[in-house]
Design an enzyme around this catalytic site. Structure first.
Site, short mmCIF file in Angstrom:
data_model
loop_
_atom_site.label_atom_id
_atom_site.label_comp_id
_atom_site.label_asym_id
_atom_site.label_seq_id
_atom_site.Cartn_x
_atom_site.Cartn_y
_atom_site.Cartn_z
N LYS A 183 28.98 -20.71 0.00
CA LYS A 183 29.28 -21.88 -0.82
C LYS A 183 30.17 -22.82 -0.01
O LYS A 183 31.22 -22.41 0.48
CB LYS A 183 30.00 -21.47 -2.10
CG LYS A 183 30.28 -22.65 -3.04
CD LYS A 183 30.87 -22.16 -4.35
CE LYS A 183 31.14 -23.33 -5.31
NZ LYS A 183 31.68 -22.85 -6.60
N ARG B 199 29.59 -15.63 -1.19
CA ARG B 199 29.40 -15.02 -2.50
C ARG B 199 28.31 -13.95 -2.41
O ARG B 199 27.35 -14.09 -1.64
CB ARG B 199 29.00 -16.07 -3.54
CG ARG B 199 29.94 -17.26 -3.56
CD ARG B 199 29.82 -18.05 -4.83
NE ARG B 199 28.58 -18.81 -4.95
CZ ARG B 199 28.38 -19.73 -5.90
NH1 ARG B 199 29.31 -19.96 -6.80
NH2 ARG B 199 27.27 -20.41 -5.95
N ASP C 17 22.79 -24.24 -16.02
CA ASP C 17 22.62 -23.89 -14.62
C ASP C 17 23.76 -23.01 -14.13
O ASP C 17 23.74 -22.55 -12.98
CB ASP C 17 22.52 -25.15 -13.75
CG ASP C 17 23.74 -26.05 -13.88
OD1 ASP C 17 23.99 -26.52 -15.00
OD2 ASP C 17 24.44 -26.29 -12.88
N ASN C 18 24.76 -22.77 -14.98
CA ASN C 18 25.89 -21.92 -14.61
C ASN C 18 25.88 -20.59 -15.37
O ASN C 18 26.90 -19.90 -15.41
CB ASN C 18 27.22 -22.62 -14.87
CG ASN C 18 27.45 -23.78 -13.92
OD1 ASN C 18 26.85 -23.84 -12.84
ND2 ASN C 18 28.30 -24.72 -14.29
N ASP D 275 29.70 -19.13 -10.70
CA ASP D 275 30.23 -20.48 -10.50
C ASP D 275 31.64 -20.65 -11.07
O ASP D 275 31.84 -21.17 -12.16
CB ASP D 275 29.29 -21.53 -11.12
CG ASP D 275 28.06 -21.74 -10.25
OD1 ASP D 275 28.05 -21.27 -9.11
OD2 ASP D 275 27.09 -22.35 -10.73
N ASP E 152 28.23 -34.02 -0.43
CA ASP E 152 28.19 -33.63 0.98
C ASP E 152 27.90 -32.15 1.19
O ASP E 152 27.81 -31.69 2.33
CB ASP E 152 29.51 -34.01 1.68
CG ASP E 152 30.73 -33.41 0.99
OD1 ASP E 152 30.59 -32.43 0.23
OD2 ASP E 152 31.85 -33.94 1.21
N GLY E 153 27.80 -31.38 0.11
CA GLY E 153 27.49 -29.96 0.24
C GLY E 153 28.65 -29.10 0.70
O GLY E 153 28.47 -27.91 0.99
N ARG F 82 19.59 -18.34 -12.25
CA ARG F 82 20.27 -18.88 -13.43
C ARG F 82 19.23 -19.29 -14.47
O ARG F 82 18.04 -19.41 -14.17
CB ARG F 82 21.07 -20.13 -13.05
CG ARG F 82 22.02 -19.92 -11.88
CD ARG F 82 21.81 -21.02 -10.81
NE ARG F 82 22.67 -20.77 -9.64
CZ ARG F 82 23.95 -21.10 -9.57
NH1 ARG F 82 24.51 -21.72 -10.59
NH2 ARG F 82 24.66 -20.83 -8.51
N ARG G 218 25.43 -27.19 -2.80
CA ARG G 218 26.36 -26.80 -1.74
C ARG G 218 26.42 -25.29 -1.58
O ARG G 218 27.42 -24.73 -1.17
CB ARG G 218 27.75 -27.36 -2.02
CG ARG G 218 28.35 -26.95 -3.33
CD ARG G 218 29.57 -27.78 -3.63
NE ARG G 218 30.00 -27.57 -4.99
CZ ARG G 218 31.19 -27.10 -5.34
NH1 ARG G 218 32.05 -26.75 -4.42
NH2 ARG G 218 31.51 -26.97 -6.59
#
Length: 522
Positions: free
Chosen positions: A122, A192, A269-270, A279, A134-135, A199, A103
């Site tokens: 985002k 952002r 991934d964060n 994130d 749904d993003g 990442r 997203r």
């Protein structure tokens, strides 16, 4: 409105050849093209003047219809092609395979005043990495990300930034507590901003797929653009790159512990390759000083991402990155040396940081014992972290009686009547030792206070504060967003007009959704 567009990521790295925006596994590519979703009736809620200035935007620019359209995804900047990044990751310790920007849509990269910035929306709609989602994003999580990323910057914590917060005009269905009670919420979009949103997982995905060619291309790109001081890519350079990432990660984690920030979902991934806080999901601020606290409902059972475990998780995540980079180096020893060095250096940096929080700047062999005893005492009864350390700066070397020790910090105790008997004795013993230790410092009380107040913030974005802003915004009142935004620009200043925010969490917020525990749902 003109930007100095200098795209590198989508010009120098391999793209997904499939242009259809359908959920799928994307192989041998660092990104997929994805256009933001057109929204029915967008409106801008708030814009960061500091970030706008960093990007070279004038006041006239940010007031324009063009700005609104671009930063809600309704207009694409001329000469750019938005995209979503491909990455994988370990989630709660388990390899999750491909994740990617589900997203988040990257608009472009620009340069201004010698700085490079990537712009990302985002909540702007689905991408090939959205899986079953749904993003989109909702207002409550977007307010939290917008306020906290800018607040962290002013605290001196390495972080991604935020330019704007907008309503999309959509209604978005979310199950806040994952308990089978979904409801519609206002959709929102945050822009952002960071030098890069790369990442650990961007590199892991290619290692997992044994696509070493694409990973080497990505690592070389990263070094060339973000670590150019390391020189031309080589085995030695790759080791130095890993060292630089470890150093940046360590610095970020020490800052998190210093201000009492708990990320809540430190999946690989964060974690940013640049050592930036990235994130802002179910994060929280340590209120009662509890090393076992996590703000994330999903993490409640095992508390993997609790406050006291963040340094260990940072190291664990670096191990996963080392495994990914290993094929480029072919030797484990240099990577292991970096990881071993992380442990030692973190202990040293953490002690140095904690000493600065209590006003100690010289060396003494008993300092670690003093710090250990302090951390134990802080957990004898619920004690507010921010209030305790900020008020400790008022301590005077010359104290007339023992009662005045406790008077300095008593506002930090949630249940003051528990500070009696053995608990009180332990505190008085600690303060006696602390007073003796301060006699070895050359600073005056005033000088020590100034130094302590520079590392111990008076104001942080406590969850209940963010929730109050969210509740008001749901009713169309954005004044509290603006008040908190401006308050948190000067977190170390006294700001007597905002004294009401220098207080313990109120009782009504102790178990309220959004104030004590949060989910990943947004």
């Amino acid at each position: 409105m003109k930007f100095n567009i200098q795209e590198t990521f989508n010009k120098e790295l391999p793209a997904d050849p499939i242009l259809e925006n359908s959920r799928r596994q994307v192989e041998k590519a660092c990104f997929s093209y994805a256009a933001p979703k057109q929204t029915p009736n967008p409106s801008m809620i708030h814009i960061s003047p500091e970030m706008a200035k960093e990007l070279g935007l004038s006041e006239e620019d940010v007031q324009s219809e063009e700005f609104l359209k671009i930063f809600t995804g309704n207009q694409v900047l001329e000469g750019t092609t938005p995209y979503a990044m491909c990455y994988g990751g370990h989630q709660f310790g388990n390899w999750a395979g491909q994740l990617g920007d589900g997203r988040a849509i990257n608009l472009t990269e620009i340069e201004h005043n010698g700085k490079h910035w990537a712009l990302q929306l985002k909540g702007a709609g689905e991408t090939p990495y959205s899986r079953t989602a749904d993003g989109l994003a909702v207002l409550r999580s977007s307010i939290r990300e917008y306020l906290c990323s800018e607040a962290m910057f002013h605290l001196g914590v390495p972080t991604t930034r935020a330019l704007s917060l907008a309503l999309s005009g959509d209604q978005v269905l979310r199950d806040v507590l994952y308990n089978g009670n979904p409801a519609y919420e206002k959709g929102a979009i945050v822009c952002r901003v960071a030098p890069s949103f790369l990442r650990f997982g961007n590199y892991q995905i290619f290692a997992a797929r044994e696509d070493i060619k694409t990973m080497r291309t990505l690592v070389d790109y990263t070094i060339n653009h973000f670590f150019p001081e390391l020189g031309e890519p080589s085995k030695e350079t790759y080791v130095q790159f890993f060292q630089a990432v470890a150093d940046a990660t360590l610095e970020m984690l020490v800052h998190w512990q210093r201000v009492g920030f708990v990320h809540g979902v430190m999946n690989t991934d964060n974690l940013s390759i640049l050592g930036l806080t990235i994130d802002y999901g179910p994060y929280g601020w340590l209120e009662g000083y509890n090393h076992g606290w996590t703000p994330n409902t999903t993490d409640r059972q095992h508390s993997r991402y609790r406050y006291g475990n963040q340094p260990n998780i940072g190291l664990w995540n670096l191990y996963q990155l080392a495994n990914a980079l290993y094929p480029l180096i072919g030797e484990a020893e240099p990577l292991e040396n970096v990881l071993e060095g992380f442990k030692t250096e973190f202990e040293e940096k953490y002690q140095e940081m904690m000493k600065s929080k209590i006003g100690l700047f010289s060396e003494d062999v008993n300092d670690q014992k003093l710090l250990d005893d302090l951390e134990e005492n802080l957990q004898l009864t619920e004690t507010d972290m921010t209030l305790f350390f900020r008020n400790l700066a008022e301590f005077k070397k010359e104290v007339e009686n023992a009662d005045s020790y406790i008077n300095v910090v008593e506002d930090a105790f949630y249940i003051p009547e528990e500070v009696k008997g053995e608990v009180l004795d332990k505190w008085l013993l600690w303060f006696n030792t602390y007073q003796t230790r301060l006699d070895k410092e050359s600073l005056t009380d005033a000088e020590r206070k100034e130094k302590m107040n520079a590392v111990n913030p008076k104001y942080v974005l406590r969850n209940y504060m963010a929730q109050l802003a969210i509740d008001a915004a749901d009713e169309g009142d954005y004044t509290l967003i603006d008040e908190l935004f401006n308050l948190l620009k000067k977190p170390y200043d006294e700001q007597p007009q905002h004294q009401k925010w220098f207080a313990k969490r109120p009782d009504w917020a102790r178990n309220k959704v959004g104030c004590s525990m949060l989910s990943c749902s947004s």
